[in-house]
Motif scaffolding. Sequence first.
Motif, PDB file in Angstrom:
ATOM      1  N   VAL A 160       0.870  -1.175   0.000  1.00 35.17           N
ATOM      2  CA  VAL A 160       0.000   0.000   0.000  1.00 35.17           C
ATOM      3  C   VAL A 160       0.906   1.223   0.000  1.00 35.17           C
ATOM      4  O   VAL A 160       1.801   1.340   0.841  1.00 35.17           O
ATOM      5  CB  VAL A 160      -0.932   0.041   1.222  1.00 35.17           C
TER       6      VAL A 160
ATOM      7  N   ARG B 196      -5.943  -3.489   3.015  1.00 37.88           N
ATOM      8  CA  ARG B 196      -6.418  -2.123   2.770  1.00 37.88           C
ATOM      9  C   ARG B 196      -7.083  -1.565   4.030  1.00 37.88           C
ATOM     10  O   ARG B 196      -6.889  -0.397   4.388  1.00 37.88           O
ATOM     11  CB  ARG B 196      -7.404  -2.104   1.606  1.00 37.88           C
TER      12      ARG B 196
ATOM     13  N   ASP C 116      -8.277  -7.305   0.998  1.00 38.23           N
ATOM     14  CA  ASP C 116      -9.185  -6.317   1.581  1.00 38.23           C
ATOM     15  C   ASP C 116      -8.771  -5.993   3.018  1.00 38.23           C
ATOM     16  O   ASP C 116      -8.834  -4.842   3.452  1.00 38.23           O
ATOM     17  CB  ASP C 116     -10.627  -6.829   1.560  1.00 38.23           C
TER      18      ASP C 116
ATOM     19  N   ASP D  30      -5.748   1.642   6.090  1.00 36.32           N
ATOM     20  CA  ASP D  30      -6.666   2.756   6.259  1.00 36.32           C
ATOM     21  C   ASP D  30      -6.840   3.095   7.739  1.00 36.32           C
ATOM     22  O   ASP D  30      -6.873   4.274   8.123  1.00 36.32           O
ATOM     23  CB  ASP D  30      -8.021   2.415   5.636  1.00 36.32           C
TER      24      ASP D  30
ATOM     25  N   TRP E  30      -8.785   7.004  -1.215  1.00 39.61           N
ATOM     26  CA  TRP E  30      -8.204   5.908  -1.992  1.00 39.61           C
ATOM     27  C   TRP E  30      -8.350   6.194  -3.478  1.00 39.61           C
ATOM     28  O   TRP E  30      -9.378   6.701  -3.928  1.00 39.61           O
ATOM     29  CB  TRP E  30      -8.897   4.591  -1.667  1.00 39.61           C
TER      30      TRP E  30
ATOM     31  N   GLU F  60      -7.640   4.240  -7.427  1.00 38.89           N
ATOM     32  CA  GLU F  60      -7.504   2.902  -8.015  1.00 38.89           C
ATOM     33  C   GLU F  60      -6.459   2.854  -9.128  1.00 38.89           C
ATOM     34  O   GLU F  60      -6.240   1.797  -9.721  1.00 38.89           O
ATOM     35  CB  GLU F  60      -8.867   2.429  -8.542  1.00 38.89           C
TER      36      GLU F  60
ATOM     37  N   TYR G  94      -3.100   3.996  -2.298  1.00 42.12           N
ATOM     38  CA  TYR G  94      -3.256   3.068  -3.424  1.00 42.12           C
ATOM     39  C   TYR G  94      -2.716   1.706  -2.974  1.00 42.12           C
ATOM     40  O   TYR G  94      -1.689   1.627  -2.282  1.00 42.12           O
ATOM     41  CB  TYR G  94      -2.471   3.549  -4.645  1.00 42.12           C
ATOM     42  N   ALA G  95      -3.399   0.641  -3.375  1.00 41.99           N
ATOM     43  CA  ALA G  95      -2.980  -0.717  -3.020  1.00 41.99           C
ATOM     44  C   ALA G  95      -2.768  -1.558  -4.272  1.00 41.99           C
ATOM     45  O   ALA G  95      -3.501  -1.421  -5.263  1.00 41.99           O
ATOM     46  CB  ALA G  95      -4.028  -1.386  -2.125  1.00 41.99           C
TER      47      ALA G  95
END
Length: 280
Positions: A122, A150, A147, A154, A165, A167, A140-141
Amino acid sequence: MPPLPPRIAPDLKLAFIGGGNMATALIGALVRAGHPGAHITVVDPDEAPRARLQRDWGVVTLAAPSEQLRAAQMVVWAVKPQQFRDAAQAAAPWIGQALQLSVAAGIRCASIAAWTQAARIVRAMPNTPALIGQGMTGLYATAQAHDADRTLADAVLALTGERLWVEDEALLDAVTALSGSGPAYVFYVLEAMREAGCAMGLTSEQALRLAIGTLAGAAQLAREAGEPPEVLRARVTSKGGTTAAALDVLQARGVQDAFVAALQAARRRAAELADLYGAA
């Protein structure tokens, strides 16, 4: 400081590579929220930040990467871009299975993956108000980040302020230009407002207090009003009034266009730095 979010397990083991301002902000936020300092390891070759962080937050410190890093479930990269490659390659034997969270400007995920042999990455672009819990961070991951990864990243960054975030990793260059560098633009405007106030007879302290209060209040109004800034601006601007006189000068001198050009220049430089310091 809010309590530790339930998404951050109290037994989570973290390693910070670098012990500078952003690492200090995150570590301080974590420990104040209840995370045990003993579960945080900081690697920094400089004795001064190691001693400070150990004294203030009770963390474990190392002068160089070692086997101890193998226990880390999340590795936070808080080094200067030009130092990242050497630091990552030194730590790589022990950290490949951990989630990598980078707050280093400009280093792309592909470079981090190549240097650390890790896939769950990340990238975060915070800004300096994170130091007081009022930051704005772009995130950004990689596709390999789960999940849960992330969510954890976060939750950690939430302790320092707001998050957004994206993409597409390339958009982090725009985040860098807008919010990463953004505090400097605000300080630049504060300087100009202070100088104008002094030229009109106010003391420097009076002018700066008025300027800070005005910018802070206007930003909060924009946050809460739910209306675009051009609508809010129009409400303050009476035809033929003082605000209109000021805005006419700014418009005539192309200030808005200059700001747009400045942010574009910052975005281009962010991309150039990524190319300069990234993997070959």
